[in-house]
Enzyme design. Structure first.
Site, mmCIF file in Angstrom:
data_model
loop_
_atom_site.group_PDB
_atom_site.id
_atom_site.type_symbol
_atom_site.label_atom_id
_atom_site.label_comp_id
_atom_site.label_asym_id
_atom_site.label_seq_id
_atom_site.Cartn_x
_atom_site.Cartn_y
_atom_site.Cartn_z
ATOM 1 N N ASP A 7 0.888 -1.165 0.000
ATOM 2 C CA ASP A 7 0.000 0.000 0.000
ATOM 3 C C ASP A 7 0.924 1.211 0.000
ATOM 4 O O ASP A 7 1.453 1.587 1.046
ATOM 5 C CB ASP A 7 -0.903 -0.031 1.231
ATOM 6 C CG ASP A 7 -1.828 1.176 1.305
ATOM 7 O OD1 ASP A 7 -2.155 1.762 0.254
ATOM 8 O OD2 ASP A 7 -2.233 1.541 2.426
ATOM 9 N N GLU A 68 -1.134 -1.577 -4.734
ATOM 10 C CA GLU A 68 -2.430 -0.927 -4.907
ATOM 11 C C GLU A 68 -2.288 0.229 -5.891
ATOM 12 O O GLU A 68 -1.358 1.031 -5.793
ATOM 13 C CB GLU A 68 -2.961 -0.422 -3.563
ATOM 14 C CG GLU A 68 -4.391 0.069 -3.657
ATOM 15 C CD GLU A 68 -4.989 0.351 -2.299
ATOM 16 O OE1 GLU A 68 -5.793 -0.460 -1.835
ATOM 17 O OE2 GLU A 68 -4.630 1.389 -1.708
ATOM 18 N N ASP A 141 -2.285 0.868 7.239
ATOM 19 C CA ASP A 141 -1.537 0.696 5.987
ATOM 20 C C ASP A 141 -1.020 -0.732 5.837
ATOM 21 O O ASP A 141 -0.977 -1.274 4.736
ATOM 22 C CB ASP A 141 -0.367 1.693 5.916
ATOM 23 C CG ASP A 141 -0.855 3.129 5.932
ATOM 24 O OD1 ASP A 141 -1.495 3.541 4.962
ATOM 25 O OD2 ASP A 141 -0.605 3.816 6.930
#
Length: 166
Positions: A7, A68, A141
């Site tokens: 992420d 992502e 996260d």
């Protein structure tokens, strides 16, 4: 197969390593965040992110990676910095010879929770259940990065089944 989910961000980059067993079971190997100090100039922050990712890759030797995608940001400067971090992540994976996939937040939510509009707490709970963890993974996260890795492993397994005609 060991997957590294990421992420990305310039201040905080979440990472999650998930191993898929041949029977389809999932195991959390490691998760956490890479932090870069706010006082550093952007080139130094990106260099630190690159170095930390390389150390993480060398330590765990993942076979595949997933990042992502930046789907939507209201703040243009935030979108630019996340885009720069994504580039560093993709570079680190490529330099290590690790194939990388990219998923939108909705694709991750669909793969993990079965619903592309799942809320953050729902996602964290599904990650906890799928990985057999006692508590929801923290920080957010890192939980997001574990979800990215799970999404990638589920997607890869589906692709393999489809290719084999099963």
């Amino acid at each position: 197969m060991l997957a590294l989910g990421i992420d990305p961000g310039t201040a905080t980059t979440g990472y999650g390593l998930v191993r898929a067993a041949p029977d389809g079971g999932l195991e959390a190997v490691a998760h956490g965040v890479i932090l870069t100090p706010a006082g550093l100039e952007m080139p130094q922050r990106l260099a630190r992110l690159f170095d930390e990712l390389n150390a993480l890759i060398a330590l765990h030797r993942p076979e595949t990676g997933a990042v992502e995608k930046l789907f939507f940001q209201k703040n243009v400067s935030t979108a630019m910095s996340v885009g720069q971090a994504r580039g560093v992540v993709l570079l680190a994976l490529a330099r290590a010879g690790i194939p990388a996939a990219e998923y939108t937040p909705n694709e991750v939510k669909q793969a993990v929770a079965g619903y592309g509009g799942a809320q953050k707490k729902q996602m964290q709970e599904m990650v906890r259940v799928l990985l057999g963890l006692a508590e929801r993974p923290q920080p957010d996260d890192a939980a997001d990065a574990l979800a990215v890795a799970i999404c990638h492993l589920h997607t890869d397994r589906t692709r393999q089944l489809y290719a084999s005609g099963a």
